[in-house]
Design an enzyme around this catalytic site. Structure first.
Site, PDB file in Angstrom:
ATOM      1  N   TYR A  57       0.829  -1.215   0.000  1.00 16.24           N
ATOM      2  CA  TYR A  57       0.000   0.000   0.000  1.00 16.24           C
ATOM      3  C   TYR A  57       0.858   1.259   0.000  1.00 16.24           C
ATOM      4  O   TYR A  57       1.820   1.372   0.752  1.00 16.24           O
ATOM      5  CB  TYR A  57      -0.920   0.025   1.227  1.00 16.24           C
ATOM      6  CG  TYR A  57      -1.886   1.192   1.187  1.00 16.24           C
ATOM      7  CD1 TYR A  57      -3.072   1.104   0.477  1.00 16.24           C
ATOM      8  CD2 TYR A  57      -1.573   2.401   1.826  1.00 16.24           C
ATOM      9  CE1 TYR A  57      -3.935   2.188   0.398  1.00 16.24           C
ATOM     10  CE2 TYR A  57      -2.431   3.491   1.755  1.00 16.24           C
ATOM     11  CZ  TYR A  57      -3.622   3.377   1.046  1.00 16.24           C
ATOM     12  OH  TYR A  57      -4.478   4.439   0.963  1.00 16.24           O
ATOM     13  N   ASP A  85     -13.409   9.057  -3.219  1.00 20.64           N
ATOM     14  CA  ASP A  85     -12.064   9.553  -3.532  1.00 20.64           C
ATOM     15  C   ASP A  85     -11.872  10.327  -4.838  1.00 20.64           C
ATOM     16  O   ASP A  85     -11.306  11.403  -4.841  1.00 20.64           O
ATOM     17  CB  ASP A  85     -11.084   8.381  -3.574  1.00 20.64           C
ATOM     18  CG  ASP A  85     -11.000   7.640  -2.247  1.00 20.64           C
ATOM     19  OD1 ASP A  85     -11.715   8.014  -1.293  1.00 20.64           O
ATOM     20  OD2 ASP A  85     -10.221   6.680  -2.168  1.00 20.64           O
ATOM     21  N   GLU A 100     -15.629  -4.598  -4.824  1.00 17.73           N
ATOM     22  CA  GLU A 100     -15.636  -3.278  -4.180  1.00 17.73           C
ATOM     23  C   GLU A 100     -16.711  -2.376  -4.801  1.00 17.73           C
ATOM     24  O   GLU A 100     -17.389  -1.637  -4.093  1.00 17.73           O
ATOM     25  CB  GLU A 100     -14.231  -2.670  -4.363  1.00 17.73           C
ATOM     26  CG  GLU A 100     -13.982  -1.380  -3.607  1.00 17.73           C
ATOM     27  CD  GLU A 100     -12.571  -0.843  -3.868  1.00 17.73           C
ATOM     28  OE1 GLU A 100     -11.828  -1.422  -4.707  1.00 17.73           O
ATOM     29  OE2 GLU A 100     -12.219   0.173  -3.240  1.00 17.73           O
TER      30      GLU A 100
END
Ligand code: DGY
Length: 432
Positions: A77, A165, A397
């Site tokens: 990440y 986002d 997702e």
């Protein structure tokens, strides 16, 4: 389906918290944790309570709750702990490395929902008694540090604080920012196809705002003065208002706490009134974002535009208009409900993260919101579309809203075995 969802949550469980998605999101995320705890509450209450407890353990001395808690090191990440450097803030939590930004404050309404799922179980009530003040302190932080005009509407200073986002609503702000190119290595696109993720250019903007916040050691007043991104987000504020209501209800169940209830009621009254005055767009028949830095509304319809239904903010008359907007703009028979961005707008992209795909958590909020206002058949349509998408395309997702995209074996988008898709599916298929 339920068993598969339970397995996903158990597999994504780490010691005391749940990762939203293995490799792609290998830490604890604030709003993910809240939705995830609701799923656990249906089959493993200990995990539900531990999830919330771990999240609250990461709270800063000033009441702030970070959007990511970096419990363990990870090489999958970016940007991690060493980029964010949240410990520049003097009140940052010394034991839990985190980011210096927050996310929608779901914890209040999650506690109320968990208590309801538990049928007012004593152990859950005791947990709430012990922990509710931390949530109150978080609301206190938001109202005292993030409401610069004292109008009951808090700001976010980063698009990651919104949860949505890379929504097209931010595009015009990016154009004003002139973010420099930064040398870094993307890791998310090792896990998910780049066409479904934000672009590198988007990341320059995201990192640029963090660098500004770091320059001011994450000081709220300095951020409010200098951040090029300063937004009153209808989704963030709806969730805060929903959680205010939950805290008021929970404090009443617990008894005492009169001054906290009074304070919450004061915030609530001001918030609801300003929300309705400032964030409603009469022409679009929807709530919109407000750009505080450039002092103008951002006039696009997103799934966040309907989140006031979930928080009981709008009048019945406005609820009717919102339901009509959902049906006419987002509800054509070729589309699953509910796209995250106006499908009729040229900025709509059906597979790119928050630029159009359907998200389970937003659908979950819309389902309950519409049901509360009496739009039962539209609510049920959102629920059955959500279940159908997961059945057809897996626990992803997010999902392409266009029905024609689904052939045999078509998959969803973004990360796979995604925790909140599993958790909220469990809640949706439970007899509500
Ligand atoms: C990401 O890395 O895309 C996350 O959504 C940030 O919160």
């Amino acid at each position: 389906m339920k068993n598969k969802a339970i397995n996903i949550l158990n597999e994504n469980w780490r010691d005391g918290y749940t990762v939203p998605c293995k490799d792609l999101y290998p830490f604890q995320w604030l709003w993910d944790s809240g939705f995830i705890a609701i799923g656990y509450a249906h089959f493993d209450m200990d995990k539900a309570l531990q999830e919330i407890k771990t999240l609250l353990n990461s709270q800063w001395e000033n009441g702030f709750l970070p959007h990511i808690v970096f419990h363990k090191k990870s090489d999958t990440y970016f940007p991690g702990e060493s980029f964010h450097q949240a410990n520049l803030h003097p009140l940052a939590n010394k034991n839990y490395p985190s980011t210096g930004m927050t996310q929608p404050p779901v914890t209040g309404f999650v506690l109320e929902k968990i208590l309801k799922i538990s049928k007012n179980n004593n152990e859950v009530l005791n947990f709430i008694k012990k922990n509710i003040d931390s949530v109150y302190k978080n609301h206190h932080y938001l109202y005292t540090n993030r409401d610069i005009n004292n109008e009951g509407l808090v700001y976010i200073y980063h698009n990651w604080e919104s949860g949505t986002d890379n929504s097209p609503i931010w595009d015009d702000i990016w154009a004003t920012m002139g973010a420099p190119e930064i040398n870094f290595k993307r890791l998310d696109t090792n896990v998910v196809d780049a066409s479904e993720r934000p672009t590198n250019k988007d990341y320059y903007n995201y990192l640029h705002i963090i660098n500004i916040a770091k320059k001011y050691a994450y000081n709220d007043a300095a951020i409010a003065k200098h951040s090029p991104f300063l937004i009153q987000d209808p989704l963030f504020n709806s969730i805060l208002i929903k959680s205010n209501t939950a805290l008021i209800n929970l404090y009443k169940i617990i008894g005492g706490n009169t001054s906290k209830i009074e304070q919450l009621q004061k915030w609530q009254e001001k918030s609801i009134s300003s929300f309705n005055k400032k964030l409603y767009d009469e022409e679009l028949n929807a709530y919109v974002h407000y750009d505080l830095r450039n002092e103008k509304p951002i006039r696009y319809i997103t799934s966040s535009s309907f989140s006031p239904l979930f928080a009981g903010i709008c009048s019945n008359e406005r609820a009717k208009k919102l339901a009509h907007t959902i049906q006419t703009k987002f509800g054509s028979k070729n589309l699953y409900l509910c796209a995250s961005f106006d499908p009729e707008n040229e900025r709509f992209n059906p597979v790119k993260y928050w630029r159009g795909p359907v998200w389970v958590n937003l659908n979950w909020m819309l389902y309950y919101g519409l049901k509360d206002y009496g739009y039962t058949s539209l609510a049920n349509k959102i629920k059955s579309d959500t279940i159908e998408l997961i059945e057809k395309a897996g626990f992803y997702e997010y999902f392409d809203a266009r029905k024609t995209s689904y052939k045999q074996n078509t998959k969803g988008c973004g990360g796979y075995n995604f925790s909140w898709s599993a958790a909220l599916l469990i809640d949706l298929i439970n007899k509500n």
